[in-house]
Scaffold this motif. Structure first.
Motif, PDB file in Angstrom:
ATOM      1  N   ARG A   1      -1.620   8.720   9.508  1.00 12.95           N
ATOM      2  CA  ARG A   1      -1.772   9.719   8.134  1.00 12.95           C
ATOM      3  C   ARG A   1      -0.749  10.412   7.830  1.00 12.95           C
ATOM      4  NH1 ARG A   1      -5.663   6.694   9.143  1.00 12.95           N
ATOM      5  NH2 ARG A   1      -7.743   7.160   8.692  1.00 12.95           N
ATOM      6  N   ILE A   2      -0.473  10.807   6.645  1.00  5.07           N
ATOM      7  CA  ILE A   2       0.579  11.374   6.029  1.00  5.07           C
ATOM      8  C   ILE A   2       0.143  12.538   5.429  1.00  5.07           C
ATOM      9  CG2 ILE A   2       2.691  11.530   4.536  1.00  5.07           C
ATOM     10  CD1 ILE A   2       3.172   8.590   5.342  1.00  5.07           C
ATOM     11  N   SER A   3       0.327  13.964   5.735  1.00  4.63           N
ATOM     12  CA  SER A   3      -0.225  15.139   4.927  1.00  4.63           C
ATOM     13  C   SER A   3       0.615  15.209   3.679  1.00  4.63           C
ATOM     14  CB  SER A   3      -0.239  16.229   5.985  1.00  4.63           C
ATOM     15  OG  SER A   3      -1.256  15.856   7.057  1.00  4.63           O
ATOM     16  N   SER A   4      -0.026  15.421   2.767  1.00 12.48           N
ATOM     17  CA  SER A   4       0.744  15.547   1.529  1.00 12.48           C
ATOM     18  C   SER A   4      -0.116  16.140   0.443  1.00 12.48           C
ATOM     19  CB  SER A   4       1.380  14.315   0.997  1.00 12.48           C
ATOM     20  OG  SER A   4       1.987  14.471  -0.325  1.00 12.48           O
ATOM     21  N   LYS A   5       0.514  16.853  -0.622  1.00 10.41           N
ATOM     22  CA  LYS A   5      -0.580  17.263  -1.807  1.00 10.41           C
ATOM     23  C   LYS A   5      -1.008  16.057  -2.596  1.00 10.41           C
ATOM     24  CE  LYS A   5       0.965  21.998  -1.963  1.00 10.41           C
ATOM     25  NZ  LYS A   5       0.657  23.144  -2.418  1.00 10.41           N
ATOM     26  N   ALA A   6       0.096  15.278  -2.876  1.00  9.40           N
ATOM     27  CA  ALA A   6      -0.123  13.948  -3.807  1.00  9.40           C
ATOM     28  C   ALA A   6       0.035  12.704  -2.706  1.00  9.40           C
ATOM     29  CB  ALA A   6       0.733  13.949  -4.850  1.00  9.40           C
ATOM     30  N   ASN A   7      -0.455  11.637  -3.247  1.00  4.16           N
ATOM     31  CA  ASN A   7      -0.195  10.396  -2.480  1.00  4.16           C
ATOM     32  C   ASN A   7       1.136  10.123  -2.589  1.00  4.16           C
ATOM     33  OD1 ASN A   7      -0.344   7.826  -1.573  1.00  4.16           O
ATOM     34  ND2 ASN A   7      -2.193   7.313  -2.383  1.00  4.16           N
ATOM     35  N   PRO A   8       1.623   9.994  -1.394  1.00  5.61           N
ATOM     36  CA  PRO A   8       3.321   9.521  -1.125  1.00  5.61           C
ATOM     37  C   PRO A   8       3.683   8.198  -1.425  1.00  5.61           C
ATOM     38  CG  PRO A   8       2.158   9.975   0.861  1.00  5.61           C
ATOM     39  CD  PRO A   8       1.254  10.382  -0.132  1.00  5.61           C
ATOM     40  N   GLN A   9       2.511   7.220  -1.465  1.00  7.24           N
ATOM     41  CA  GLN A   9       2.525   5.682  -1.696  1.00  7.24           C
ATOM     42  C   GLN A   9       3.576   5.413  -0.664  1.00  7.24           C
ATOM     43  OE1 GLN A   9       1.156   3.969  -3.904  1.00  7.24           O
ATOM     44  NE2 GLN A   9       0.032   5.922  -4.789  1.00  7.24           N
ATOM     45  N   VAL A  10       3.373   5.710   0.576  1.00 11.95           N
ATOM     46  CA  VAL A  10       4.519   5.027   1.323  1.00 11.95           C
ATOM     47  C   VAL A  10       4.032   3.763   1.858  1.00 11.95           C
ATOM     48  CG1 VAL A  10       4.889   5.342   3.959  1.00 11.95           C
ATOM     49  CG2 VAL A  10       4.536   7.414   2.741  1.00 11.95           C
ATOM     50  N   TYR A  11       5.023   2.719   1.876  1.00  9.94           N
ATOM     51  CA  TYR A  11       4.865   1.390   2.311  1.00  9.94           C
ATOM     52  C   TYR A  11       5.723   1.098   3.479  1.00  9.94           C
ATOM     53  CZ  TYR A  11       3.156   1.052  -2.355  1.00  9.94           C
ATOM     54  OH  TYR A  11       2.176   1.231  -3.378  1.00  9.94           O
ATOM     55  N   VAL A  12       5.204   0.377   4.391  1.00 10.13           N
ATOM     56  CA  VAL A  12       6.029   0.057   5.626  1.00 10.13           C
ATOM     57  C   VAL A  12       6.107  -1.651   5.560  1.00 10.13           C
ATOM     58  CG1 VAL A  12       6.159   0.166   8.077  1.00 10.13           C
ATOM     59  CG2 VAL A  12       5.289   1.786   6.892  1.00 10.13           C
ATOM     60  N   GLU A  13       7.243  -2.171   5.446  1.00 10.66           N
ATOM     61  CA  GLU A  13       7.434  -3.544   5.588  1.00 10.66           C
ATOM     62  C   GLU A  13       7.531  -4.028   6.724  1.00 10.66           C
ATOM     63  OE1 GLU A  13      10.927  -4.732   3.400  1.00 10.66           O
ATOM     64  OE2 GLU A  13      10.070  -4.535   1.305  1.00 10.66           O
ATOM     65  N   THR A  14       6.795  -5.127   6.902  1.00  6.99           N
ATOM     66  CA  THR A  14       6.576  -5.647   8.487  1.00  6.99           C
ATOM     67  C   THR A  14       7.187  -7.237   8.539  1.00  6.99           C
ATOM     68  OG1 THR A  14       4.399  -6.326   7.889  1.00  6.99           O
ATOM     69  CG2 THR A  14       4.679  -4.202   8.980  1.00  6.99           C
ATOM     70  N   PRO A  15       7.680  -7.569   9.331  1.00  7.25           N
ATOM     71  CA  PRO A  15       8.256  -8.999   9.370  1.00  7.25           C
ATOM     72  C   PRO A  15       6.960 -10.087   9.167  1.00  7.25           C
ATOM     73  CG  PRO A  15       8.559  -7.755  11.495  1.00  7.25           C
ATOM     74  CD  PRO A  15       8.015  -6.834  10.698  1.00  7.25           C
ATOM     75  N   LEU A  16       7.224 -11.089   8.656  1.00  7.75           N
ATOM     76  CA  LEU A  16       6.374 -12.047   8.404  1.00  7.75           C
ATOM     77  C   LEU A  16       5.918 -12.908   9.724  1.00  7.75           C
ATOM     78  CD1 LEU A  16       4.653 -13.446   6.277  1.00  7.75           C
ATOM     79  CD2 LEU A  16       6.738 -15.258   6.199  1.00  7.75           C
ATOM     80  N   HIS A  17       6.823 -12.955  10.507  1.00  5.27           N
ATOM     81  CA  HIS A  17       6.102 -13.546  11.803  1.00  5.27           C
ATOM     82  C   HIS A  17       6.485 -12.980  13.112  1.00  5.27           C
ATOM     83  CE1 HIS A  17       5.192 -17.059   9.536  1.00  5.27           C
ATOM     84  NE2 HIS A  17       6.283 -16.951   8.912  1.00  5.27           N
ATOM     85  N   PRO A  18       5.789 -11.549  13.585  1.00  7.20           N
ATOM     86  CA  PRO A  18       6.381 -10.981  14.656  1.00  7.20           C
ATOM     87  C   PRO A  18       5.654 -11.706  15.931  1.00  7.20           C
ATOM     88  CG  PRO A  18       4.399  -9.829  13.366  1.00  7.20           C
ATOM     89  CD  PRO A  18       4.877 -10.990  12.619  1.00  7.20           C
TER      90      PRO A  18
END
Length: 163
Positions: free
Chosen positions: A127-144
């Motif tokens: 979870r990320i605590s913030s007043k507004a949605n920070p729209q955080v994206y984490v790119e992950t490799p396609l084939h881990p």
């Protein structure tokens, strides 16, 4: 002396220690500094670090600092060739529908579960605590590196596969 003779301790255990839900200005300022340093830390860990009850910390975050906990979103990393492959699949499916009248009976309904061997982050626990949605994206490799269990249902039966 009597307590020591009977219980072998001088500690009064008649009233166990409980967290008291106190939201002081000092605690609010400490929590605010802690959030600025690391907005990704869980409430449980932050409460232990700051020596606060989790419920008190939760109230400070919500009522005093007006913060909400947002989940990160995991998105699939797109490669430059992916759009062309998707378009090719759509064209193939349209041709099959035109040629094979019972194409709908060949459709699979499937699901899969992944078990990662690397340090995959479970977004349910982040979870990320913030007043507004920070729209955080984490790119992950396609084939881990992972083990995938796949199951499908179709008109012909059930298919189970482990990869």
């Amino acid at each position: 002396m009597e307590r020591f003779r009977t219980t072998f301790t001088l500690i009064d255990n008649s009233h166990p220690q409980r967290c008291r839900p106190v939201r002081t200005e000092e605690d609010i300022a400490t929590v605010e500094r802690s959030i600025e340093e690391d907005p990704n830390e869980s409430i449980r860990h932050r409460a232990q670090e700051l020596d606060l009850c989790p419920s008190t910390l939760w109230k400070i975050l919500r009522k005093d600092l007006d913060l909400r906990a947002y989940k990160i979103q995991l998105v699939q990393e797109l490669k430059p060739n992916d759009h062309q492959e998707r378009r090719g699949f759509v064209e193939w499916a349209q041709n099959e529908i035109a040629v094979v009248p019972d194409f709908h009976k060949r459709i699979l309904f499937s699901d899969e579960a992944h078990f990662w061997f690397n340090g995959y982050v479970n977004k349910q626990n982040c979870r990320i605590s913030s007043k507004a949605n920070p729209q955080v994206y984490v790119e992950t490799p396609l084939h881990p590196d992972k083990l995938t269990v796949w199951c499908a249902l179709w008109a012909g039966g059930i298919i189970l596969q482990k990869r």
